[in-house]
Design a protein around this motif. Structure first.
Motif, PDB file in Angstrom:
ATOM      1  N   GLY A 104       0.835  -1.199   0.000  1.00 13.24           N
ATOM      2  CA  GLY A 104       0.000   0.000   0.000  1.00 13.24           C
ATOM      3  C   GLY A 104       0.866   1.244   0.000  1.00 13.24           C
ATOM      4  O   GLY A 104       2.050   1.195   0.367  1.00 13.24           O
ATOM      5  N   ALA A 105       0.264   2.349  -0.420  1.00 13.19           N
ATOM      6  CA  ALA A 105       0.969   3.635  -0.321  1.00 13.19           C
ATOM      7  C   ALA A 105       1.257   3.930   1.148  1.00 13.19           C
ATOM      8  O   ALA A 105       2.212   4.635   1.472  1.00 13.19           O
ATOM      9  CB  ALA A 105       0.127   4.739  -0.940  1.00 13.19           C
ATOM     10  N   SER A 106       0.443   3.365   2.034  1.00 13.10           N
ATOM     11  CA  SER A 106       0.638   3.568   3.480  1.00 13.10           C
ATOM     12  C   SER A 106       2.054   3.186   3.899  1.00 13.10           C
ATOM     13  O   SER A 106       2.703   3.914   4.647  1.00 13.10           O
ATOM     14  CB  SER A 106      -0.345   2.717   4.285  1.00 13.10           C
ATOM     15  OG  SER A 106      -1.654   3.042   3.948  1.00 13.10           O
ATOM     16  N   TYR A 132      -4.667  13.904   4.988  1.00  8.69           N
ATOM     17  CA  TYR A 132      -4.896  12.483   5.219  1.00  8.69           C
ATOM     18  C   TYR A 132      -4.391  12.152   6.625  1.00  8.69           C
ATOM     19  O   TYR A 132      -3.347  12.644   7.056  1.00  8.69           O
ATOM     20  CB  TYR A 132      -4.148  11.688   4.139  1.00  8.69           C
ATOM     21  CG  TYR A 132      -4.213  10.196   4.316  1.00  8.69           C
ATOM     22  CD1 TYR A 132      -5.418   9.551   4.562  1.00  8.69           C
ATOM     23  CD2 TYR A 132      -3.061   9.428   4.213  1.00  8.69           C
ATOM     24  CE1 TYR A 132      -5.459   8.187   4.715  1.00  8.69           C
ATOM     25  CE2 TYR A 132      -3.097   8.059   4.361  1.00  8.69           C
ATOM     26  CZ  TYR A 132      -4.305   7.443   4.622  1.00  8.69           C
ATOM     27  OH  TYR A 132      -4.349   6.092   4.771  1.00  8.69           O
ATOM     28  N   ASN A 144      -6.977  14.218  -0.215  1.00  8.35           N
ATOM     29  CA  ASN A 144      -7.874  13.645   0.783  1.00  8.35           C
ATOM     30  C   ASN A 144      -7.614  14.492   2.025  1.00  8.35           C
ATOM     31  O   ASN A 144      -6.453  14.552   2.441  1.00  8.35           O
ATOM     32  CB  ASN A 144      -7.493  12.175   1.030  1.00  8.35           C
ATOM     33  CG  ASN A 144      -8.301  11.541   2.139  1.00  8.35           C
ATOM     34  OD1 ASN A 144      -9.241  12.135   2.651  1.00  8.35           O
ATOM     35  ND2 ASN A 144      -7.925  10.326   2.518  1.00  8.35           N
ATOM     36  N   ASP A 169       2.253  12.707  -2.223  1.00 11.15           N
ATOM     37  CA  ASP A 169       1.315  11.587  -2.248  1.00 11.15           C
ATOM     38  C   ASP A 169       0.359  11.782  -3.419  1.00 11.15           C
ATOM     39  O   ASP A 169      -0.518  12.645  -3.376  1.00 11.15           O
ATOM     40  CB  ASP A 169       0.555  11.532  -0.910  1.00 11.15           C
ATOM     41  CG  ASP A 169      -0.331  10.304  -0.793  1.00 11.15           C
ATOM     42  OD1 ASP A 169      -0.613   9.651  -1.818  1.00 11.15           O
ATOM     43  OD2 ASP A 169      -0.766  10.010   0.341  1.00 11.15           O
ATOM     44  N   TYR A 198      -4.197   9.704  -5.735  1.00 10.26           N
ATOM     45  CA  TYR A 198      -5.435  10.013  -6.477  1.00 10.26           C
ATOM     46  C   TYR A 198      -5.140  10.613  -7.858  1.00 10.26           C
ATOM     47  O   TYR A 198      -6.016  11.230  -8.457  1.00 10.26           O
ATOM     48  CB  TYR A 198      -6.308  10.972  -5.666  1.00 10.26           C
ATOM     49  CG  TYR A 198      -6.854  10.358  -4.391  1.00 10.26           C
ATOM     50  CD1 TYR A 198      -7.950   9.496  -4.421  1.00 10.26           C
ATOM     51  CD2 TYR A 198      -6.265  10.625  -3.157  1.00 10.26           C
ATOM     52  CE1 TYR A 198      -8.446   8.928  -3.264  1.00 10.26           C
ATOM     53  CE2 TYR A 198      -6.756  10.057  -1.982  1.00 10.26           C
ATOM     54  CZ  TYR A 198      -7.852   9.210  -2.052  1.00 10.26           C
ATOM     55  OH  TYR A 198      -8.340   8.649  -0.901  1.00 10.26           O
ATOM     56  N   SER A 223      -4.823   1.213  -4.810  1.00  8.71           N
ATOM     57  CA  SER A 223      -6.042   1.188  -3.995  1.00  8.71           C
ATOM     58  C   SER A 223      -7.187   2.009  -4.581  1.00  8.71           C
ATOM     59  O   SER A 223      -8.338   1.598  -4.504  1.00  8.71           O
ATOM     60  CB  SER A 223      -5.753   1.722  -2.589  1.00  8.71           C
ATOM     61  OG  SER A 223      -5.042   0.766  -1.842  1.00  8.71           O
ATOM     62  N   LYS A 224      -6.881   3.161  -5.125  1.00  5.36           N
ATOM     63  CA  LYS A 224      -7.953   4.103  -5.480  1.00  5.36           C
ATOM     64  C   LYS A 224      -8.404   3.917  -6.918  1.00  5.36           C
ATOM     65  O   LYS A 224      -9.504   3.435  -7.159  1.00  5.36           O
ATOM     66  CB  LYS A 224      -7.490   5.536  -5.207  1.00  5.36           C
ATOM     67  CG  LYS A 224      -6.881   5.750  -3.826  1.00  5.36           C
ATOM     68  CD  LYS A 224      -7.868   5.526  -2.691  1.00  5.36           C
ATOM     69  CE  LYS A 224      -7.142   5.593  -1.347  1.00  5.36           C
ATOM     70  NZ  LYS A 224      -8.044   5.615  -0.213  1.00  5.36           N
ATOM     71  N   ARG A 272      -3.573  -4.304  -0.970  1.00  5.48           N
ATOM     72  CA  ARG A 272      -2.443  -3.671  -0.281  1.00  5.48           C
ATOM     73  C   ARG A 272      -1.231  -3.530  -1.179  1.00  5.48           C
ATOM     74  O   ARG A 272      -0.182  -4.124  -0.926  1.00  5.48           O
ATOM     75  CB  ARG A 272      -2.073  -4.443   1.023  1.00  5.48           C
ATOM     76  CG  ARG A 272      -3.219  -4.769   1.965  1.00  5.48           C
ATOM     77  CD  ARG A 272      -4.034  -3.537   2.366  1.00  5.48           C
ATOM     78  NE  ARG A 272      -3.230  -2.456   2.898  1.00  5.48           N
ATOM     79  CZ  ARG A 272      -3.276  -1.203   2.371  1.00  5.48           C
ATOM     80  NH1 ARG A 272      -4.056  -0.898   1.346  1.00  5.48           N
ATOM     81  NH2 ARG A 272      -2.542  -0.266   2.904  1.00  5.48           N
TER      82      ARG A 272
HETATM   83  N1  PMP Z   1      -2.708   8.383   0.889  1.00  8.55           N
HETATM   84  C1  PMP Z   1      -3.939   8.895   0.846  1.00  8.55           C
HETATM   85  C2  PMP Z   1      -4.105  10.337   0.578  1.00  8.55           C
HETATM   86  C3  PMP Z   1      -5.061   8.070   1.059  1.00  8.55           C
HETATM   87  O1  PMP Z   1      -6.287   8.599   1.022  1.00  8.55           O
HETATM   88  C4  PMP Z   1      -4.854   6.702   1.336  1.00  8.55           C
HETATM   89  C5  PMP Z   1      -6.012   5.751   1.597  1.00  8.55           C
HETATM   90  N2  PMP Z   1      -7.060   6.245   2.316  1.00  8.55           N
HETATM   91  C6  PMP Z   1      -3.553   6.225   1.373  1.00  8.55           C
HETATM   92  C7  PMP Z   1      -2.493   7.081   1.134  1.00  8.55           C
HETATM   93  C8  PMP Z   1      -3.229   4.790   1.674  1.00  8.55           C
HETATM   94  O2  PMP Z   1      -3.524   3.985   0.600  1.00  8.55           O
HETATM   95  P1  PMP Z   1      -3.102   2.450   0.527  1.00  8.55           P
HETATM   96  O3  PMP Z   1      -4.366   1.667   0.531  1.00  8.55           O
HETATM   97  O4  PMP Z   1      -2.371   2.340  -0.778  1.00  8.55           O
HETATM   98  O5  PMP Z   1      -2.236   2.152   1.682  1.00  8.55           O
END
Ligand code: PMP
Length: 381
Positions: free
Chosen positions: A97-99, A123, A173, A201, A204, A233-234, A242
């Motif tokens: 994930g980007a997380s 975010y 976000n 980030d 989106y 994810s988006k 993930r």
């Molecule tokens: N960055 C932003 C701005 C997000 O809105 C989100 C998900 N809500 C994420 C990162 C994390 O995304 P991922 O599912 O890829 O971990």
């Protein structure tokens, strides 16, 4: 004995979003405009690629940095979209994930006591990520007057010229704000002038409805000081798979990989097979979802307009960020949930500049969205 959480963990408040969902989960007939998650499933071709990989028994780890084929496709994608040339071997890291990419980048570049300017409303993960990395978050509030775009004035007002790192997110976000290339240029200049590392980030990036997405890494002198985050994810509706990625100069990606190789080893293998297919063959599915989000966006904006609720024209992601009719957005959201069973998130969950607003996610089917807007209208009248 009881196990005491560390001081770092203690300083981070629980997510304002989660708390709301726990409330909503206990009730029936809720329409949720709360979650930042597509209501679509991943494109079938991507799911099928994941299934096929499982049938073939492809269940081992991949290279730490991710499958090379996937990194090559990511590099091709960036070259085609933005003319950015990232070396798949040295400048791209596939993450859970980007997380994970956000967390790694912060831990890889932030030293204890470093200041990280966080553009807000933001975010929810950035500020906790900065704290976990040992840095000091510096909020840089944006406001409705500038349509929640970041400006050089806002950066100076917050004292961001003294910061070490700047983290920004467009399309945004929670606000849905976007920034054009012309609007990003002075931000790039500020970063160069004050020698900031930029974490951008762009998860989106494919959900920009009124102009092409611009990446801050494309400006002169920016590629070498910027780490870009993106993921599946988006735009590809693959949240549960993930899978995300980071792109940046070799030394930054190498530092991130040094953490990643010990803490994660490699991103989920099955998801990487799905992502390869997503990048190769799912452009039409993404375009279709984008079209549907755009239709919903226009509906939400015009309904708020009809209700006399001020709502700036959000141009990206899948969020609108209307003004809250009540002074306290938390009270409003809670009362709306109790009385009309519509869940949305109070702006306070997103840091400075968030109070006085509500985050409305339109990643919800059109019929439910219409019903939710009727309920909001009934509630405020
Ligand atoms: N960055 C932003 C701005 C997000 O809105 C989100 C998900 N809500 C994420 C990162 C994390 O995304 P991922 O599912 O890829 O971990």
């Amino acid at each position: 004995m009881t196990i005491e959480p560390s001081d770092r963990v203690e300083t981070v408040p629980p997510s304002g979003i989660r708390r709301f969902f726990e409330l909503a989960e206990e009730m029936d007939d809720i329409i949720s405009l709360g979650v930042g998650e597509p209501d679509f499933s991943a494109p079938w071709a991507a799911r099928e690629a994941a299934i096929t990989s499982l049938e073939l028994g492809k269940t081992s780890y991949t290279a730490n940095r991710g499958k090379r084929e996937l990194r090559e496709l990511i590099a091709d994608d960036q070259r085609e979209r933005y003319g950015l040339d990232y070396d798949p071997d040295e400048e791209i890291l596939v993450t859970s994930g980007a997380s994970e990419a956000v967390d790694l980048a912060l831990r890889a570049v932030v030293d204890p006591g470093d200041t990280v300017a966080v553009v807000q409303p933001s975010y929810v993960s950035y500020v906790p990520g900065v704290i976990f990395a040992g840095g000091d978050p510096l909020p840089v509030p944006t406001t409705q007057e500038t349509e929640f775009k970041l400006t050089v004035d806002a950066l100076y007002e917050a004292g961001a010229e003294e910061a070490d790192v700047l983290i920004l997110c467009y399309p945004n976000n929670p606000t849905g704000a976007t920034m054009t290339a012309a609007e990003l240029e002075p931000i790039a200049e500020f970063a160069r002038e004050h020698d900031l590392v930029v974490l951008s980030d762009e998860i989106y990036s494919e959900l920009s409805y009124e102009h092409d997405h611009a990446s801050i890494a494309t400006f002169p002198g920016m590629r070498e000081r910027t780490v870009v985050f993106n993921g599946f994810s988006k735009a590809y509706a693959m949240t549960g798979m993930r899978l995300g990625y980071a792109m940046g100069p070799p030394e930054a990606i190498d530092a991130m990989n040094r953490i990643h190789q010990y803490t994660m080893l490699s991103a989920p293998t099955t998801a990487q097979f799905a992502a390869i297919e997503a990048l190769e063959n799912c452009e039409d599915a993404v375009a279709e979802m984008r079209q549907q989000y755009n239709r919903r966006r226009r509906l939400v904006l015009s309904r708020f307009d009809d209700m006399g609720i001020e709502c700036f024209r959000a141009k990206g992601a899948f969020y609108a960020f209307p003004e809250c009719p009540w002074e306290d957005s938390g009270e409003f959201a809670e009362a709306l949930l109790q009385e009309q069973k519509v869940a949305l998130v109070p702006g306070t969950a997103f840091g400075e500049g968030g109070e006085g607003h509500l985050r409305v996610s339109y990643a919800t089917g059109l019929e439910d969205l219409k019903e939710a807007m009727d309920r909001i209208e009934a509630f405020i009248s």
